[in-house]
Design an enzyme around this catalytic site. Structure first.
Site, PDB file in Angstrom:
ATOM      1  N   ARG A   1      42.119  25.589  40.389  1.00 20.44           N
ATOM      2  CA  ARG A   1      42.341  26.879  41.072  1.00 20.44           C
ATOM      3  C   ARG A   1      43.302  26.586  42.206  1.00 20.44           C
ATOM      4  O   ARG A   1      42.987  25.814  43.120  1.00 20.44           O
ATOM      5  CB  ARG A   1      41.035  27.458  41.611  1.00 20.44           C
ATOM      6  CG  ARG A   1      41.280  28.639  42.534  1.00 20.44           C
ATOM      7  CD  ARG A   1      40.064  29.459  42.802  1.00 20.44           C
ATOM      8  NE  ARG A   1      39.631  30.173  41.614  1.00 20.44           N
ATOM      9  CZ  ARG A   1      38.717  31.141  41.615  1.00 20.44           C
ATOM     10  NH1 ARG A   1      38.163  31.523  42.746  1.00 20.44           N
ATOM     11  NH2 ARG A   1      38.374  31.749  40.505  1.00 20.44           N
TER      12      ARG A   1
ATOM     13  N   HIS B   1      44.621  34.665  35.435  1.00 22.15           N
ATOM     14  CA  HIS B   1      43.219  34.208  35.486  1.00 22.15           C
ATOM     15  C   HIS B   1      42.685  34.190  34.042  1.00 22.15           C
ATOM     16  O   HIS B   1      41.836  35.001  33.664  1.00 22.15           O
ATOM     17  CB  HIS B   1      42.421  35.171  36.363  1.00 22.15           C
ATOM     18  CG  HIS B   1      41.136  34.605  36.884  1.00 22.15           C
ATOM     19  ND1 HIS B   1      40.656  33.360  36.524  1.00 22.15           N
ATOM     20  CD2 HIS B   1      40.215  35.120  37.745  1.00 22.15           C
ATOM     21  CE1 HIS B   1      39.507  33.142  37.147  1.00 22.15           C
ATOM     22  NE2 HIS B   1      39.208  34.192  37.887  1.00 22.15           N
TER      23      HIS B   1
ATOM     24  N   GLN C   1      38.868  34.045  33.121  1.00 22.52           N
ATOM     25  CA  GLN C   1      38.204  35.337  33.362  1.00 22.52           C
ATOM     26  C   GLN C   1      38.427  36.267  32.167  1.00 22.52           C
ATOM     27  O   GLN C   1      37.522  36.999  31.738  1.00 22.52           O
ATOM     28  CB  GLN C   1      38.791  35.966  34.642  1.00 22.52           C
ATOM     29  CG  GLN C   1      38.219  37.326  35.003  1.00 22.52           C
ATOM     30  CD  GLN C   1      36.848  37.236  35.633  1.00 22.52           C
ATOM     31  OE1 GLN C   1      36.646  36.487  36.571  1.00 22.52           O
ATOM     32  NE2 GLN C   1      35.890  37.997  35.107  1.00 22.52           N
TER      33      GLN C   1
ATOM     34  N   ASP D   1      38.393  45.243  41.054  1.00 27.24           N
ATOM     35  CA  ASP D   1      38.750  43.964  41.681  1.00 27.24           C
ATOM     36  C   ASP D   1      38.972  44.260  43.167  1.00 27.24           C
ATOM     37  O   ASP D   1      39.255  45.412  43.540  1.00 27.24           O
ATOM     38  CB  ASP D   1      40.044  43.421  41.028  1.00 27.24           C
ATOM     39  CG  ASP D   1      40.373  41.981  41.426  1.00 27.24           C
ATOM     40  OD1 ASP D   1      39.611  41.379  42.201  1.00 27.24           O
ATOM     41  OD2 ASP D   1      41.408  41.476  40.955  1.00 27.24           O
TER      42      ASP D   1
ATOM     43  N   CYS E   1      35.370  41.655  38.157  1.00 26.58           N
ATOM     44  CA  CYS E   1      35.436  40.189  38.063  1.00 26.58           C
ATOM     45  C   CYS E   1      34.542  39.518  39.099  1.00 26.58           C
ATOM     46  O   CYS E   1      34.187  38.355  38.930  1.00 26.58           O
ATOM     47  CB  CYS E   1      36.878  39.718  38.176  1.00 26.58           C
ATOM     48  SG  CYS E   1      37.706  40.318  39.658  1.00 26.58           S
TER      49      CYS E   1
ATOM     50  N   ARG F   1      31.052  34.013  32.059  1.00 25.93           N
ATOM     51  CA  ARG F   1      31.979  32.977  32.529  1.00 25.93           C
ATOM     52  C   ARG F   1      31.475  31.610  32.068  1.00 25.93           C
ATOM     53  O   ARG F   1      32.260  30.749  31.677  1.00 25.93           O
ATOM     54  CB  ARG F   1      32.096  32.995  34.070  1.00 25.93           C
ATOM     55  CG  ARG F   1      32.622  34.276  34.701  1.00 25.93           C
ATOM     56  CD  ARG F   1      34.051  34.593  34.305  1.00 25.93           C
ATOM     57  NE  ARG F   1      34.967  33.493  34.561  1.00 25.93           N
ATOM     58  CZ  ARG F   1      35.501  33.176  35.741  1.00 25.93           C
ATOM     59  NH1 ARG F   1      35.217  33.898  36.811  1.00 25.93           N
ATOM     60  NH2 ARG F   1      36.337  32.142  35.870  1.00 25.93           N
TER      61      ARG F   1
HETATM   62  N1   CP Z   1      35.834  36.063  39.310  1.00 25.05           N
HETATM   63  C1   CP Z   1      35.965  34.845  39.866  1.00 25.05           C
HETATM   64  O1   CP Z   1      36.895  34.106  39.556  1.00 25.05           O
HETATM   65  O2   CP Z   1      34.978  34.505  40.716  1.00 25.05           O
HETATM   66  P1   CP Z   1      35.026  33.239  41.698  1.00 25.05           P
HETATM   67  O3   CP Z   1      36.162  33.481  42.669  1.00 25.05           O
HETATM   68  O4   CP Z   1      33.689  33.234  42.380  1.00 25.05           O
HETATM   69  O5   CP Z   1      35.270  32.017  40.883  1.00 25.05           O
END
Ligand code: CP
Length: 348
Positions: free
Chosen positions: A117, A144, A147, A241, A282, A310
């Protein structure tokens, strides 16, 4: 420079072996990943997950915070018999005392897959450039993909009337986030309808709309970018979001003023969507900003099933991207090494 030949070194197949964005995968490939998700989810329900990541490690680089992505990858590795290493920039030399290139090379020599990330595409691109194992984008400023896999799977799980993904239209409420862009491109690949509904200033960049429309020309999907909230009326899925990302907190007041109250997902807004429309988010959710608690907790909300998926997605990703490089030794080879090392140990 010669890279180790143990894994994903064929640069022509880079997009097939790394997971940067769902735009790089065919519908068939995404369907295969979701089929694997369904098998692994069933196995988890029976507490009988095959140890398909046994002895393997996933290096998890997090330049930004995470609950779902971090925990799901870590638990997925454990459930599959492997190990996850949490690596924040505070703990490793990424881009500080050591270049991203060298970090990527070293992690590739020790781990079987890298998940990152990152706060910039450059970090991810640097990891991709030198990695000889699959690199999974756990969210950069553009995409992403992990996701997306959970989202598509959750939508499919909750379609109860036999409709296909291509029969659905998804409304994303908000600005042109990585999730919005990823959804637009993924929906376009699947021949779905996609609408971004939000203030004009925060609409998707034209280059990405052009790419999505090119996918739609093949798939039969359609894209609409609008500031008209009433366009939610023919949507089967509503998606929320945050209106600002952690790097945009200095814009928070301006953004909230632009989005609230018109683009907030409320129970009243959901009532304007197609009857039976489902709600995804998300997460993390900012109550009383982009969504109300009432909407999030309503019977049409599948946001927490989506969060659990997830984990289902990460199990499938760890297996899908590493199984080709797994060479299980024969019993004879194992015996040979046991005997050799055993003989040596007797001399100590
Ligand atoms: N939706 C998502 O990526 O959550 P986090 O930021 O908690 O990983």
């Amino acid at each position: 420079m010669k890279l180790p030949s143990s894994s994903a070194t064929d640069l022509n197949k880079k997009n097939m072996e790394h997971m940067v964005s769902m735009k790089d995968f065919s519908v068939e490939e995404m369907d295969r990943m979701m089929e694997l998700m369904s098998y692994l989810k069933e196995a988890r329900q029976d507490n009988a997950i095959p140890q398909l990541f046994k002895g393997k490690s996933v290096a998890m680089i997090f330049e930004a915070g995470s609950t779902r992505t971090r925990v799901s990858f870590e638990v997925a590795a454990t459930l599959l018999g492997g190990h996850a290493l949490f690596l924040s920039p505070k703990d490793i030399h990424l881009g500080g005392k050591e270049s991203i290139d060298d970090t990527s090379r070293v992690l590739s020599r020790m781990c079987d897959i890298i998940m990152a990330r990152t706060n910039s595409p450059e970090t991810l691109d640097g990891l991709l450039k030198m990695s000889t194992v699959p690199v999974i984008n756990g969210l950069d400023t553009r995409f992403h993909p992990t996701q997306m896999l959970a989202d598509l799977f959750t939508i499919k799980e909750h379609i109860t009337d036999g409709r296909a993904l291509s029969d659905l239209t998804l409304a994303f409420m908000g600005d042109a986030t990585d999730v919005c862009r990823s959804l637009m491109l993924t929906c376009a690949k699947y021949g779905m309808g996609f609408k971004q509904i939000g203030p004009k200033k925060y609409h998707m960049e034209q280059a990405w709309i052009d790419l999505a429309e090119a996918f739609c020309a093949e798939s039969g999907g359609h894209i609409e970018i609008t500031d008209d909230v009433d366009q939610i009326r023919d949507c089967d899925v509503v998606y929320g979001d945050s209106f600002y990302w952690v790097t945009q907190t200095d814009e928070k007041a301006e953004r909230l003023a632009a989005f609230m109250p018109d683009y907030v997902i409320t129970e009243e807004l959901m009532a304007k969507a197609k009857p039976g429309a489902m709600l995804l988010h998300c997460l993390p959710a900012n109550d009383q900003e982009e969504i109300t608690r009432g909407a999030l907790e309503s019977e049409y909300s599948v946001a927490f099933d989506e969060a659990e998926n997830r984990l289902t997605a990460q199990m499938a990703i760890l297996v899908y991207f590493t199984h080709k490089h797994t060479h299980l030794p024969s019993a004879d080879v194992v015996k040979k090494h046991e005997a050799k090392i055993g003989d040596f140990l007797k001399t100590l």
